[in-house]
Structure formats: structure tokens, C-alpha cells
Design an enzyme around this catalytic site. Structure first.
Site, PDB file in Angstrom:
ATOM      1  N   ASP A   1       0.830  -1.201   0.000  1.00 17.45           N
ATOM      2  CA  ASP A   1       0.000   0.000   0.000  1.00 17.45           C
ATOM      3  C   ASP A   1       0.864   1.250   0.000  1.00 17.45           C
ATOM      4  OD1 ASP A   1      -2.344  -1.350  -0.229  1.00 17.45           O
ATOM      5  OD2 ASP A   1      -3.078  -0.959   1.796  1.00 17.45           O
TER       6      ASP A   1
ATOM      7  N   ASN B   1      -3.152  -4.345  -1.212  1.00 13.67           N
ATOM      8  CA  ASN B   1      -4.486  -4.490  -1.783  1.00 13.67           C
ATOM      9  C   ASN B   1      -5.032  -3.196  -2.368  1.00 13.67           C
ATOM     10  OD1 ASN B   1      -4.539  -3.762   1.094  1.00 13.67           O
ATOM     11  ND2 ASN B   1      -6.758  -3.765   0.886  1.00 13.67           N
ATOM     12  N   HIS B   2      -4.562  -2.051  -1.892  1.00 13.54           N
ATOM     13  CA  HIS B   2      -5.073  -0.778  -2.406  1.00 13.54           C
ATOM     14  C   HIS B   2      -4.544  -0.462  -3.794  1.00 13.54           C
ATOM     15  CE1 HIS B   2      -7.325   1.663   0.685  1.00 13.54           C
ATOM     16  NE2 HIS B   2      -7.047   0.562   1.360  1.00 13.54           N
TER      17      HIS B   2
ATOM     18  N   HIS C   1       1.676  -8.521   2.656  1.00 14.26           N
ATOM     19  CA  HIS C   1       0.602  -7.570   2.923  1.00 14.26           C
ATOM     20  C   HIS C   1      -0.707  -8.329   3.074  1.00 14.26           C
ATOM     21  CE1 HIS C   1      -1.043  -3.417   2.722  1.00 14.26           C
ATOM     22  NE2 HIS C   1      -2.131  -4.032   2.275  1.00 14.26           N
TER      23      HIS C   1
ATOM     24  N   ASP D   1      -0.726  -3.782   6.095  1.00 21.50           N
ATOM     25  CA  ASP D   1      -2.174  -3.794   5.914  1.00 21.50           C
ATOM     26  C   ASP D   1      -2.882  -3.356   7.178  1.00 21.50           C
ATOM     27  OD1 ASP D   1      -4.530  -3.862   4.560  1.00 21.50           O
ATOM     28  OD2 ASP D   1      -4.786  -6.030   4.591  1.00 21.50           O
TER      29      ASP D   1
ATOM     30  N   HIS E   1      -3.079  -1.073  10.166  1.00 26.08           N
ATOM     31  CA  HIS E   1      -2.463   0.228  10.444  1.00 26.08           C
ATOM     32  C   HIS E   1      -2.042   0.394  11.894  1.00 26.08           C
ATOM     33  CE1 HIS E   1      -4.312   2.385   6.684  1.00 26.08           C
ATOM     34  NE2 HIS E   1      -3.723   1.238   6.392  1.00 26.08           N
TER      35      HIS E   1
END
Length: 430
Positions: free
Chosen positions: A50, A85-86, A150, A181, A183
Site C-alpha cells: 500500500d 491491496n489498495h 501484505h 495492511d 495500520h
């Protein structure tokens, strides 16, 4: 000894609260990490996914990334990363672009040796495709091995990917798993392997109240000692995870002021404004959360007051069930309030209102919204509370409702479906 900075979830390009200043904040936080890496002369910067907030970063974001990474390359410090994933696209990845520019390396199953440690990469994998993974990694002759990946791994909170199973089935024995992933920074030890989340470098949601930062990870021989405080304990020679030291380092980020209010009966918006006057709001992001039995509070009025006090952004989360009987004039100056009123008029079921609250309020990190909604629905079903799914009386004499508008504050925050990512690729920008 090999010393690296473990960072991730930088979410570059995130125009949080529709603010270009917040977009710059995310880049500035990432720049701090790189500047620290150069000042400390670390052996590598490891990014656990990310890098970007979405799959189509703007040209400004790409140029900003190049500007940050170039001094790292000039200092001969490799930037090693995996895809989150983002930011994942269907074909070529943004990391591949930076690799062609000599600014980054994308980690994979072959591994990349840095000093006496080999770093392996595993990009984010959708849950539906994980059963096909074989966890085969190329063995390398080195004192230590680390997996960079991630995902939301168990046994950490919200985990749906069994990290112990991954480690057990891997063909390489890992001393550490450097993860992204989640935070929230956290570290555990699993059968010898140190597993650690570095957390995000900026607050991507109102739920992220702890200071932001990154990890400094040292891979040392058993005879070597670090003077720095460490979460790891010295182990016997040859023991998995022996000689791995993880410590947390904070960075300076935009100040967030969290004002949590329990309004007593008879208290209303004036009490909220009084409480805000007690805080230093200049250039801060202000998050006001309201609970209790007090009177009505108009979010738009509070947000305007915060702006008048010098806040960069003010947002109000009113968690109370408020009975709305009066008519309100809504202007384009307060679109968020207009959406709130419209949602209240839709006659949604209790379950739907709960889901709307999860999506809209911003207390859950964007990348975790899907799982949070699924868990909420699953809990209602498991409890047999099917009445929660029945539509409420909207008071419109049988008039059919319309679908609610998703007016989430986090622009572009919703991920594309995991199994069908958007088709925008690096080639579209070249």
C-alpha cells in the site's frame, strides 16, 4: 548485522477529507521515513505494501514518489517492496515502473539478499485465491530469512489469513515476517518467528489515534548485541528468530485533536463549542465524537466553528439515535448533513443503519471496511436477530424508498472487488 527500516501503508495520494493538504501530509510522512533511513545509513528500506492509496495514483503522486526515492537510490540504499491491496492492478504494477527507473525492487519468492539476510516477498492475495498458494520460496545461503507480505494475518486482530499456517507450509524457515495492511503497530512471536506490523505512516482514519511511525529491524548474530531497546529476546544459536531485534520509532505527523463528548440532558451544540475552545485547533484535524442524552447538535455548525478556530478539517461523529422531527434547510455548504438527513429518511433496517454507520463514520480503516461490514452482518445472523434486517417504517405511507447514496468522506477509499481489480495499468500512464 543487517539493519533495515520496515515501513508500509504510506497511502500516497490519499486526499483525506477532500483536502489537498492532507494529500501532501501523506507524502511528507513517507519522506521522513526515507530521510531517517539515509541519516541512519540503514542497509535497506522494506515497504510492506500500500505504497499508494488506490490503483490510479495521479501524476503528482508519481512524481512525488520519484522525488522521495531518488535520494535513497543515490545513497545506495535499496527500496524493497511488495504490492498491497489498495494499489494492485491486473497487469504491471507501479513498483515495476520504479524498478525500471532504478528506484525500487519488487520482492518475490526468489529473495533478495541484503548483508546476511534474505528478504522474500509475497504480494497481497485475495482470500478467494489463497487456497491455491504453495508458499514455495527459493532457499538461499544466509544467516537470516525474512518474509515481507501484505494482508490481515491471524493471530493479530481482524486477521483472516493464518500466518502460522503460512510459516509452517513455507519451504524457507523465516526468522521474521514484516507485515503491512493493519495500520496498528504490533509484534508477536510465533514458534520462534517474529511477526510484526509497522503500522501506517499517517492517520488514514479517525480510529488511528496512536502516534504514527515505523519499525527498525536488526538481524544480528547471536554474539552481536544492539544497544537499542528491543521487543525481541536473545535466543540460542541456530534458533528460529534468534538475533532479530524490532523496535518502534515515531515520526512527526499532522496533529489530530480528538474531542469525545458525553452530552448530558440539556446540553447541545454550545457545549460542543465550549469544549473546542479548550483545545488548540490551529492547523489540526479535529474529530468530534458525540454520545449521551443531550440535545441536538448540527454537525455543519460545529465544523464551521472548528474552521473559524483555525482547524484544517473538523468532522463530527454523532453516535446517538436522534429523533428528527423538524425540517432543515440544507445548502451546498453542508452536503454531509444533507446526506445524513437523507439516510435518516430512508426507513433503513437496523442492520442497514449499522452498516451505513460503519462505512460513513471513518472509524474503521478503509482497507478493513469490507471485513468490518461482513463481521457485523455475520454476528446478527449468528445471533438469530433477523428482525434487524426488516425495513423500518419511513413514515411515507407506503412510498417506496430509494437507494442511499454512498457519500463517504474518504475519496476513492472503497476498494475495487478483490477478485476483479480495475484494469488500469502502468501502460495507461506511459
Amino acid at each position: 548485522m543487517t539493519k533495515v527500516i520496515h515501513t508500509g501503508d504510506t497511502h500516497l495520494g490519499y486526499r483525506q477529507y477532500h483536502s489537498p493538504v492532507r494529500r501532501q501530509d501523506f507524502l511528507d510522512a513517507f519522506r521522513q521515513v526515507v530521510e531517517d533511513a539515509i541519516a541512519d545509513d540503514v542497509d535497506a528500506v522494506v515497504h510492506a505494501g500500500d505504497l499508494y492509496h488506490d490503483r490510479t495514483p495521479g501524476l503528482e503522486d508519481l512524481m512525488g514518489t520519484i522525488d522521495v526515492l531518488r535520494p535513497l537510490a543515490e545513497a545506495d540504499i535499496p527500496f524493497l517492496a511488495v504490492v498491497g491491496n489498495h494499489e494492485g492492478t491486473r497487469h504491471a504494477q507501479w513498483l515495476d515502473l520504479f524498478e525500471t527507473l532504478g528506484l525500487a525492487e519488487r520482492l518475490d519468492s526468489e529473495g533478495r539478499r541484503v548483508g546476511d539476510t534474505v528478504f522474500y516477498g509475497m504480494d497481497h492475495v485475495p482470500k478467494s485465491k489463497r487456497d491455491d498458494l504453495d508458499y514455495e520460496f527459493a532457499p538461499r545461503d544466509a544467516a537470516h530469512a525474512a518474509l515481507v507480505s501484505h494482508g490481515l494475518f491471524a493471530p493479530f486482530p481482524h486477521g483472516d489469513w493464518d500466518l502460522e499456517e503460512v510459516l509452517a507450509e513455507s519451504t524457507v524457515e523465516f526468522d521474521a515476517a514484516l507485515l503491512g495492511d493493519d495500520h496498528t503497530a504490533d509484534t508477536v512471536r510465533l514458534d520462534g518467528t517474529w511477526a510484526t506490523y509497522c503500522g501506517s505512516t499517517e492517520r488514514a482514519s479517525a480510529s488511528e489515534r496512536d502516534p504514527r511511525g515505523y519499525n527498525v529491524v536488526e538481524f544480528a548474530d547471536d554474539t552481536e548485541h544492539s544497544e537499542a531497546a528491543s521487543t525481541a529476546e536473545k535466543g540460542d544459536t541456530g534458533e528460529t528468530g534468534a538475533g532479530v531485534h524490532v523496535r518502534r520509532r515515531g515520526i512527526d505527523t499532522r496533529e489530530f485533536v480528538f474531542v469525545d463528548l458525553e452530552l448530558a440532558e440539556g446540553e447541545d451544540g454550545e457545549r460542543v463549542r465550549q469544549r473546542l475552545r479548550e483545545e488548540s485547533l490551529e492547523d489540526a484535524v479535529v474529530i468530534v465524537t458525540i454520545e449521551g442524552d443531550g440535545g441536538e447538535v448540527t454537525p455543519a455548525d460545529v465544523e464551521r466553528f472548528g474552521d473559524e478556530q483555525g482547524a484544517l478539517v473538523t468532522r463530527v461523529n454523532d453516535r446517538r439515535e436522534v429523533s428528527v422531527e423538524a425540517d432543515y434547510e440544507v445548502s451546498f455548504a453542508d452536503p454531509d448533513e444533507a446526506v445524513r438527513e437523507r439516510v435518516r429518511d430512508l426507513g433503513l433496517s437496523e442492520a442497514a443503519r449499522g452498516i451505513d454507520d460503519t462505512v460513513r463514520q471513518g472509524d474503521v480503516a478503509d482497507s478493513n471496511v469490507r471485513d468490518a461490514v461482513a463481521e457485523r452482518v455475520r454476528n446478527l445472523v449468528d445471533a438469530g436477530d433477523l428482525a434487524a434486517f426488516e425495513a423500518a417504517d419511513d413514515g411515507r405511507d407506503g412510498e417506496s424508498g430509494t437507494e442511499p447514496t454512498d457519500d463517504r468522506e474518504a475519496e476513492g477509499a472503497a476498494d475495487a472487488p478483490e477478485d476483479e481489480p480495475t484494469t488500469t495499468t502502468v501502460e495507461d500512464y506511459l
